[in-house]
Scaffold this motif. Structure first.
Motif, PDB file in Angstrom:
ATOM      1  N   GLU A 363       0.845  -1.202   0.000  1.00 49.15           N
ATOM      2  CA  GLU A 363       0.000   0.000   0.000  1.00 49.15           C
ATOM      3  C   GLU A 363       0.882   1.255   0.000  1.00 49.15           C
ATOM      4  OE1 GLU A 363      -3.239   0.356  -0.123  1.00 49.15           O
ATOM      5  OE2 GLU A 363      -4.236  -1.402   0.736  1.00 49.15           O
ATOM      6  N   PHE A 376       0.156  -1.563  -6.619  1.00 50.13           N
ATOM      7  CA  PHE A 376      -1.257  -1.920  -6.724  1.00 50.13           C
ATOM      8  C   PHE A 376      -1.441  -3.424  -6.975  1.00 50.13           C
ATOM      9  CE2 PHE A 376      -1.169   2.601  -7.920  1.00 50.13           C
ATOM     10  CZ  PHE A 376      -2.075   3.113  -6.993  1.00 50.13           C
ATOM     11  N   SER A 380      -3.045  -6.018  -4.242  1.00 51.13           N
ATOM     12  CA  SER A 380      -4.260  -6.779  -4.549  1.00 51.13           C
ATOM     13  C   SER A 380      -4.049  -8.258  -4.233  1.00 51.13           C
ATOM     14  CB  SER A 380      -4.651  -6.598  -6.020  1.00 51.13           C
ATOM     15  OG  SER A 380      -3.772  -7.275  -6.894  1.00 51.13           O
ATOM     16  N   HIS A 405      -7.553  -2.384  -5.975  1.00 51.56           N
ATOM     17  CA  HIS A 405      -6.139  -2.326  -6.370  1.00 51.56           C
ATOM     18  C   HIS A 405      -5.892  -3.086  -7.674  1.00 51.56           C
ATOM     19  CE1 HIS A 405      -5.049  -0.155  -2.866  1.00 51.56           C
ATOM     20  NE2 HIS A 405      -5.176  -1.147  -2.013  1.00 51.56           N
TER      21      HIS A 405
END
Length: 582
Positions: A363, A376, A380, A405
């Protein structure tokens, strides 16, 4: 029976055995290991005598037995393994001694108490591919043995080292051993004809605080190499399970069923990184390729691409798109590179706490590098992992973040394919069947050697009702992560139920429950399959265990399973209700 009674060549069954991890046992306690081996030798001799065989040799931790009958050879092997398992019950975990056994039949001869013949060589090769505590036999043995009180599983035609013809291998499953409470043997993976690769945990030659870089680089390469078509790359998580063990590359290659093992050592000095790599041929332990790479820390992603290209060239394979389609953008800040590797180290450890730390790292990268798909896509993956395996109380929250994401990574042109893998799972959860199917095909195309991608593809196909495709994907995922395969095998059993292959579904689910009595999905599949087969007592027992695993379990709670065809879901729930589920 003596050698002199059988001069010249004669037909016989040959049984070859070898102790698993003998060198480590000797290193830990030589005297205890020797004493235990002598006890087990007595067990082996007794079993052979009972079935008309002789112990032709016992050197170090290996033995060779000769028997007149193929059927007797199998029965002797089963008795040996059962008796050794019983003997091991009284030993501490670190002192248990297990054998691999292989059996083949053919012409053999002896000269001066030494035995010769291709049958002996093939039995040794079969033994090397057996699992610890397991028995592998050739088709010739089974064809000649006739009816035996065992179950078998085909591992398919296999090309063995220095053996010109392929040999079809079967795994013996000893039902009698299952009944006395021992767990079924884990399926061995036979090396495929295509190039196959595992990455050994990388060594850190730098400061202790740089250990995350060795683990992170190894995981990044494992993720990246899964994009090379035509090469089987074993899951990085599977190989990291060896991190704290003593092992050789040949042992790693054998146990994971691969031809090649990539070894690496990493040294970080200031802003420079040196990576030493070599590709080991696990069949003979020789170095197939070696090189050294050096880069500034900010350019380390480019070094990953160079390593990937070099490995693909050494394996005579092509990188996707005929050039290195970089997994990560190489122009992100060096501080972000550092955080990526820390996140990958957390991801590699796999516990709920480590996964949460991984999500925080990824993140942060996403926030620092909003124009790069790197943070991202990896975020995810970490979020969907937490939610899929219920490692969190906020499953919906992590699923939502995984979806967000993954979509952002895809929008940024994510070259890794990770976002498609995550979106395939999220689409089926949202009952977007067309979107799920499209994402599956894209993910498999971009990540042709990723176990998680194939596992999610199998799960999606199961819910779509494409049960045969689900089985194929599940088998592929199991091949790519043989040490972390229960989820994939569970999906396979579900798919077999959907396809009304109830006997196979029951067998698969039962083997999973034998390994983990808390495996709720396997318990439910076992109950449903046994119920469909009319075995109500067995089905009811599975339901009772499922209730203990998840108190309050009822059929209404299963109605949310995202099956496209309601008839598939109704048939599953009806079978569970017949088994006693409220």
């Amino acid at each position: 029976m003596t050698d002199e009674q059988h001069p010249g060549a004669r037909h016989a069954a040959t049984l070859h055995g070898d102790v698993v991890g003998y060198s480590k046992l000797i290193a830990d306690n030589e005297i205890e290991t020797y004493n235990t081996l002598q006890v087990l030798r007595g067990i082996i001799e007794d079993a052979l005598e009972a079935h008309g065989g002789i112990l032709a040799s016992f050197v170090g931790d290996e033995f060779l037995a000769i028997l007149d009958s193929e059927g007797d050879s199998v029965l002797a092997a089963i008795e040996i393994q059962r008796s050794i398992a019983h003997q091991n019950d009284g030993l501490p975990a670190g002192r248990k001694m297990r054998f691999r056994l292989g059996i083949h039949a053919g012409d053999v001869s002896s000269v001066d108490d030494r035995w010769y013949g291709d049958a002996i060589n093939i039995a040794a090769r079969l033994q090397a591919l057996a699992e610890p505590g397991g028995i592998n036999v050739s088709r010739q043995v089974l064809d000649a043995a006739g009816d035996l009180p065992v179950r078998i599983e085909s591992l398919g035609p296999t090309r063995l080292k220095n053996i010109p013809e392929q040999v079809t291998i079967y795994r013996i499953i000893n039902q009698e051993a299952d009944q006395d409470g021992s767990k079924p043997w884990q399926r061995r993976v036979v090396p495929p004809s295509a190039p196959s690769l595992a990455i050994s945990p990388f060594m850190n030659y730098g400061a202790e605080e740089d250990s995350h870089f060795a683990d992170g680089l190894m995981m990044a390469l494992a993720i990246s190499l899964t994009r090379i078509p035509g090469v089987d790359v074993i899951s990085g998580l599977a190989t990291l399970a060896y991190r704290d063990q003593s092992f050789s590359s040949q042992q790693l290659g054998h146990e994971l069923g691969v031809r090649y093992v990539l070894e690496g050592a990493v040294q970080r000095v200031g802003d420079k990184v040196r990576v030493h790599t070599q590709l080991i041929d696990a069949t003979d332990g020789k170095i197939a390729w070696a090189d050294r790479f050096e880069a500034s820390f900010a350019d380390v992603f480019a070094a990953q691409d160079d390593i990937e290209q070099a490995i693909a060239s050494a394996l005579d394979a092509e990188v996707l798109g005929r050039e290195a389609a970089r997994l990560y953008r190489s122009d992100i800040a060096s501080e972000s590179v550092e955080i990526v590797y820390k996140g990958l180290q957390h991801l590699s450890k796999g516990s709920p706490e480590e996964l949460l730390q991984a999500t925080e790292c990824f993140e942060e990268v996403a926030a620092r590098e909003p124009e790069s798909a790197t943070g991202f896509s990896l975020a995810s993956l970490a979020h969907v992992w937490l939610a899929m395996f219920a490692y969190t109380d906020d499953i919906e929250g992590h699923y939502k973040l995984a979806d967000q994401h993954a979509r952002k990574a895809k929008e940024l042109g994510d070259p890794s394919g990770i976002s498609n893998t995550v979106l395939a799972h999220m689409s089926v959860m949202h009952q977007d069947w067309d979107g799920a199917l499209k994402a599956v095909k894209s993910a498999v195309g971009m990540r042709p050697s990723c176990d998680l991608t194939y596992g999610i593809a199998a799960s999606v196909m199961r819910y779509l009702g494409n049960w045969e495709e689900a089985i194929g994907y599940a088998d592929r995922a199991t091949r790519l992560s043989p040490l972390f395969a229960p989820w994939y095998r569970s999906i396979r059993a579900d798919a077999e139920f959907i396809g009304e292959q109830y006997e196979s579904a029951a067998d698969g689910a039962e083997s999973l429950v034998a390994q983990n009595e808390q495996d709720l999905n396997a318990l439910l599949t076992l109950a449903a399959a046994q119920s469909a087969l009319g075995r109500r007592r067995h089905a009811s027992a599975a339901i009772e265990q499922a209730r203990l695993t998840q108190p309050g379990l009822d059929s209404d709670g299963l109605r949310s399973l995202p099956y496209r065809d309601e008839a598939d879901l109704d048939r599953f729930i009806s079978a569970l209700q017949d088994a006693g589920l409220d």
